[in-house]
Motif scaffolding. Structure first.
Motif, PDB file in Angstrom:
ATOM      1  N   UNK A   1       6.570   7.479  11.009  1.00 13.32           N
ATOM      2  CA  UNK A   1       6.669   6.001  11.436  1.00 13.32           C
ATOM      3  C   UNK A   1       5.482   5.482  12.128  1.00 13.32           C
ATOM      4  N   UNK A   2       4.702   6.145  13.011  1.00 12.60           N
ATOM      5  CA  UNK A   2       3.642   5.864  13.749  1.00 12.60           C
ATOM      6  C   UNK A   2       2.402   5.793  12.730  1.00 12.60           C
ATOM      7  N   UNK A   3       2.457   6.434  11.666  1.00 14.99           N
ATOM      8  CA  UNK A   3       1.218   6.772  10.690  1.00 14.99           C
ATOM      9  C   UNK A   3       1.453   5.322   9.769  1.00 14.99           C
ATOM     10  N   UNK A   4       2.582   5.097   9.369  1.00 10.34           N
ATOM     11  CA  UNK A   4       2.980   4.030   8.505  1.00 10.34           C
ATOM     12  C   UNK A   4       2.837   2.623   9.450  1.00 10.34           C
TER      13      UNK A   4
ATOM     14  N   UNK B   1      -4.522   7.977   1.755  1.00 16.64           N
ATOM     15  CA  UNK B   1      -4.089   9.461   1.831  1.00 16.64           C
ATOM     16  C   UNK B   1      -4.310   9.878   3.378  1.00 16.64           C
ATOM     17  N   UNK B   2      -3.410  10.389   3.946  1.00 19.59           N
ATOM     18  CA  UNK B   2      -3.469  11.030   5.301  1.00 19.59           C
ATOM     19  C   UNK B   2      -3.070  12.499   5.284  1.00 19.59           C
ATOM     20  N   UNK B   3      -4.069  13.362   5.939  1.00 18.16           N
ATOM     21  CA  UNK B   3      -3.953  14.742   5.829  1.00 18.16           C
ATOM     22  C   UNK B   3      -3.876  15.038   7.211  1.00 18.16           C
ATOM     23  N   UNK B   4      -2.822  15.919   7.794  1.00 17.68           N
ATOM     24  CA  UNK B   4      -2.717  16.551   9.032  1.00 17.68           C
ATOM     25  C   UNK B   4      -2.708  18.058   9.029  1.00 17.68           C
TER      26      UNK B   4
ATOM     27  N   UNK C   1      -5.852  17.838  13.677  1.00 15.58           N
ATOM     28  CA  UNK C   1      -6.982  17.199  12.784  1.00 15.58           C
ATOM     29  C   UNK C   1      -6.314  16.300  11.946  1.00 15.58           C
ATOM     30  N   UNK C   2      -6.634  15.148  11.979  1.00 11.82           N
ATOM     31  CA  UNK C   2      -6.065  14.171  11.105  1.00 11.82           C
ATOM     32  C   UNK C   2      -7.226  13.435  10.431  1.00 11.82           C
ATOM     33  N   UNK C   3      -6.954  13.113   8.866  1.00  8.53           N
ATOM     34  CA  UNK C   3      -7.915  12.359   8.183  1.00  8.53           C
ATOM     35  C   UNK C   3      -7.226  11.146   7.445  1.00  8.53           C
ATOM     36  N   UNK C   4      -7.965  10.229   7.142  1.00  4.24           N
ATOM     37  CA  UNK C   4      -7.431   9.084   6.766  1.00  4.24           C
ATOM     38  C   UNK C   4      -8.416   8.671   5.494  1.00  4.24           C
ATOM     39  N   UNK C   5      -8.191   8.595   4.370  1.00  2.00           N
ATOM     40  CA  UNK C   5      -8.962   8.282   3.205  1.00  2.00           C
ATOM     41  C   UNK C   5      -8.271   7.224   2.563  1.00  2.00           C
ATOM     42  N   UNK C   6      -8.847   5.766   2.604  1.00  2.00           N
ATOM     43  CA  UNK C   6      -8.562   4.479   2.066  1.00  2.00           C
ATOM     44  C   UNK C   6      -9.384   3.920   1.038  1.00  2.00           C
ATOM     45  N   UNK C   7      -8.657   3.946  -0.169  1.00  2.00           N
ATOM     46  CA  UNK C   7      -9.581   3.653  -1.498  1.00  2.00           C
ATOM     47  C   UNK C   7      -9.319   2.315  -1.601  1.00  2.00           C
TER      48      UNK C   7
ATOM     49  N   UNK D   1       0.871  -1.128   0.018  1.00  2.00           N
ATOM     50  CA  UNK D   1      -0.101  -0.167  -0.083  1.00  2.00           C
ATOM     51  C   UNK D   1       0.953   1.366   0.098  1.00  2.00           C
ATOM     52  N   UNK D   2       0.471   2.135  -0.863  1.00  2.00           N
ATOM     53  CA  UNK D   2       1.264   3.518  -0.793  1.00  2.00           C
ATOM     54  C   UNK D   2       0.491   4.432  -0.083  1.00  2.00           C
ATOM     55  N   UNK D   3       1.174   4.973   0.912  1.00  2.00           N
ATOM     56  CA  UNK D   3       0.771   5.961   2.014  1.00  2.00           C
ATOM     57  C   UNK D   3       1.300   7.197   1.709  1.00  2.00           C
ATOM     58  N   UNK D   4       0.332   8.352   1.152  1.00  2.00           N
ATOM     59  CA  UNK D   4       0.607   9.486   1.125  1.00  2.00           C
ATOM     60  C   UNK D   4       0.488  10.432   2.231  1.00  2.00           C
ATOM     61  N   UNK D   5       1.317  11.115   2.783  1.00  2.00           N
ATOM     62  CA  UNK D   5       1.130  11.977   4.061  1.00  2.00           C
ATOM     63  C   UNK D   5       1.259  13.309   3.639  1.00  2.00           C
TER      64      UNK D   5
END
Length: 97
Positions: free
Chosen positions: A18-21, A38-41, A53-59, A1-5
């Protein structure tokens, strides 16, 4: 999975990345068809408590999971978002059965 922060108006520390991953790798095991997360901080109002504020969008294949949480720290907000997305994934799996 590609994680875009994406960190809005600040640089995310390597420890936070590292915590997010680590957290999202657990979600990857539940939702195998998800190529991108996609993670937005964001820091909302620096002078107040509960301003992270943290947002996670997983497609995933045929579905999209989203959670947004506000907390005192980004780590706490990420943990709460990951738990919410996990519940959404499990609920979607139950509906498919």
């Amino acid at each position: 999975m590609e994680i875009r922060i994406q960190a809005v108006n600040f640089d995310a520390a390597e420890r936070l990345r590292a915590h997010i991953e680590k957290r999202l790798s657990k979600l990857e095991k539940l939702c195998e068809g998800a190529p991108v997360a996609d993670v937005t901080l964001k820091v909302l109002k620096p002078e107040t408590d509960n301003n992270k504020d943290a947002q996670i969008r997983l497609k995933a294949a045929g579905a999209e999971f989203f959670a947004s949480k506000i907390a005192n720290s980004f780590e706490q907000a990420i943990d709460e978002c990951a738990e919410a997305v996990e519940r959404q994934i499990l609920k979607a799996k139950d509906k498919r059965r």
